[in-house]
Every structure is written in C-alpha cells, then in structure tokens.
Design a protein around this motif. Structure first.
Motif, PDB file in Angstrom:
ATOM      1  N   ASP A  13       0.813  -1.218   0.000  1.00  0.00           N
ATOM      2  CA  ASP A  13       0.000   0.000   0.000  1.00  0.00           C
ATOM      3  C   ASP A  13       0.850   1.274   0.000  1.00  0.00           C
ATOM      4  O   ASP A  13       0.313   2.379   0.004  1.00  0.00           O
ATOM      5  N   GLU A  16       0.160   4.102  -2.776  1.00  0.00           N
ATOM      6  CA  GLU A  16      -1.116   4.801  -2.585  1.00  0.00           C
ATOM      7  C   GLU A  16      -1.080   5.697  -1.349  1.00  0.00           C
ATOM      8  O   GLU A  16      -1.531   6.842  -1.386  1.00  0.00           O
ATOM      9  N   VAL A  17      -0.528   5.205  -0.260  1.00  0.00           N
ATOM     10  CA  VAL A  17      -0.419   6.003   0.963  1.00  0.00           C
ATOM     11  C   VAL A  17       0.471   7.219   0.696  1.00  0.00           C
ATOM     12  O   VAL A  17       0.161   8.335   1.131  1.00  0.00           O
ATOM     13  N   ARG A  19       0.984   8.781  -2.255  1.00  0.00           N
ATOM     14  CA  ARG A  19       0.250   9.742  -3.097  1.00  0.00           C
ATOM     15  C   ARG A  19      -0.774  10.527  -2.281  1.00  0.00           C
ATOM     16  O   ARG A  19      -0.938  11.724  -2.470  1.00  0.00           O
ATOM     17  N   ARG A  20      -1.451   9.851  -1.383  1.00  0.00           N
ATOM     18  CA  ARG A  20      -2.515  10.482  -0.609  1.00  0.00           C
ATOM     19  C   ARG A  20      -1.973  11.420   0.475  1.00  0.00           C
ATOM     20  O   ARG A  20      -2.605  12.419   0.801  1.00  0.00           O
ATOM     21  N   ASN A  21      -0.831  11.114   1.040  1.00  0.00           N
ATOM     22  CA  ASN A  21      -0.369  11.821   2.236  1.00  0.00           C
ATOM     23  C   ASN A  21       0.876  12.684   2.069  1.00  0.00           C
ATOM     24  O   ASN A  21       1.219  13.433   2.986  1.00  0.00           O
ATOM     25  N   TYR A  22       1.567  12.585   0.949  1.00  0.00           N
ATOM     26  CA  TYR A  22       2.821  13.324   0.786  1.00  0.00           C
ATOM     27  C   TYR A  22       2.667  14.833   1.016  1.00  0.00           C
ATOM     28  O   TYR A  22       3.450  15.420   1.772  1.00  0.00           O
ATOM     29  N   ARG A  24       0.613  16.549   2.843  1.00  0.00           N
ATOM     30  CA  ARG A  24       0.413  16.859   4.257  1.00  0.00           C
ATOM     31  C   ARG A  24       1.702  16.632   5.044  1.00  0.00           C
ATOM     32  O   ARG A  24       2.054  17.438   5.900  1.00  0.00           O
ATOM     33  N   THR A  57      -3.180   0.631   7.195  1.00  0.00           N
ATOM     34  CA  THR A  57      -3.388   1.640   6.157  1.00  0.00           C
ATOM     35  C   THR A  57      -4.363   2.715   6.621  1.00  0.00           C
ATOM     36  O   THR A  57      -4.155   3.898   6.360  1.00  0.00           O
ATOM     37  N   GLY A  61      -2.491   8.184   7.797  1.00  0.00           N
ATOM     38  CA  GLY A  61      -2.472   9.648   7.778  1.00  0.00           C
ATOM     39  C   GLY A  61      -2.042  10.248   9.105  1.00  0.00           C
ATOM     40  O   GLY A  61      -1.164  11.115   9.155  1.00  0.00           O
ATOM     41  N   GLU A 139      -8.756  15.405  13.583  1.00  0.00           N
ATOM     42  CA  GLU A 139      -7.584  14.765  12.978  1.00  0.00           C
ATOM     43  C   GLU A 139      -6.405  14.738  13.949  1.00  0.00           C
ATOM     44  O   GLU A 139      -5.679  13.752  14.025  1.00  0.00           O
TER      45      GLU A 139
END
Length: 173
Positions: A13, A16-17, A19-22, A24, A57, A61, A139
């Motif tokens: 994963d 994908e992790v 791409r989604r979190n870079y 931030r 996963t 975040g 968050e």
C-alpha cells in the motif's frame, strides 16, 4: 489473475499512501522547519519508516503526520538548522520588493518561534505543529490517540506555554 509481485520488505500500500499523504507530511515538516527542501528530506525519512512499519493503512495519515512533526522537531533539537538558515538567507537576499528590515525582523521572529517550539515538551510541540499545519481537532485527536474534546484545551495550553517560553526567553536575552 494474480496481483503483481511486490518487492520484499516493501508494503503493497506504500505507493497509494504516499500519493494520498505526501503533501500533508511535507506541510507538517515545513511548518516546523521553514524550509521546503528540509521538509522533503523529512518526508523521505518518514515514508521510509512507514514502509518498514506495520501501521494499518487506515491509520497511516495520522501516523505520518505525527512522525513528520517528531522527525522535524528532532532535526531542530539536534542543532542541524544550517540548511534552514541558508535557505532563508538565499531567499532573503534575492527579494526585490519589500523592506529589508521587515524581512530581517520576520526571519528573526520565525527563528525565535522555532527555537521556542523546540524547547517545549514534545507533546505540546507536536499538538501545535499538527493543529497549525491545518489538521482539524478531530484529525489531531486521532493522530495522537487523544479524546477530540481535549484537543482545544491542549492546544490552548500549548500556545500559552509557547508564549511563556517566548516571553521568558525575550526577557532573559
């Protein structure tokens, strides 16, 4: 049909992790360090650590945000701020518009705040960094495994501690 073989030791994963979190992760580190280049270095370290971890996963975040804050604070506390000062100096000398005196004051104030942040207890520093990096109270609570209702109070106390640290340091220096 089978999935493509993954490389040994690499989480399936991770891409994908990443791409989604870079953005931030870089943002959290940049908030602490004040340098996009140093923040990207921190992000690289954080994602390497995540790649070797067993963090679920769904919790990535929060884990990554906290890891970015801790790694960036460690960089400050270890005294490796030369790259940040060089970055600030380079951008300050290339400025065409604006008052040089204002630029110097802003840079010095940011340096002072970063130094005070590095002197705070880690939990307070991390709460401030995460909250002021744009994370919601929910968050921040999830990332730090805290009750959402306690985040406001924790942030206010951390801000008060930061103000005290700044005022105490200013009067003694």
């Amino acid at each position: 049909m089978t999935s493509p073989p993954s490389r040994p030791g690499v989480r399936p994963d991770l891409a994908e992790v990443f791409r989604r979190n870079y953005p931030r992760v870089v943002g959290v580190a940049a908030r602490v360090l004040g340098s996009p280049d140093s923040a990207e270095d921190v992000a690289q370290e954080v994602f390497l650590a995540f790649g070797r971890s067993s963090v679920p996963t769904g919790e990535a975040g929060g884990w990554l945000s906290v890891a970015a804050a801790h790694t960036a604070l460690n960089l400050l506390r270890d005294g490796r701020r030369r790259a940040v000062r060089e970055e600030n100096a380079a951008t300050g000398t290339d400025a065409v518009a604006g008052d040089v005196a204002d630029d110097v004051v802003v840079r010095e104030e940011r340096t002072r705040v970063r130094a005070a942040l590095a002197r705070l207890p880690r939990r307070q520093a991390v709460v401030l960094v995460l909250r002021h990096s744009g994370l919601s109270y929910a968050e921040v609570a999830t990332a730090l495994d805290m009750s959402p209702g306690s985040i406001g109070t924790t942030v206010r106390r951390a801000e008060a501690a930061l103000r005290k640290e700044l005022n105490g340091h200013a009067s003694s220096g």
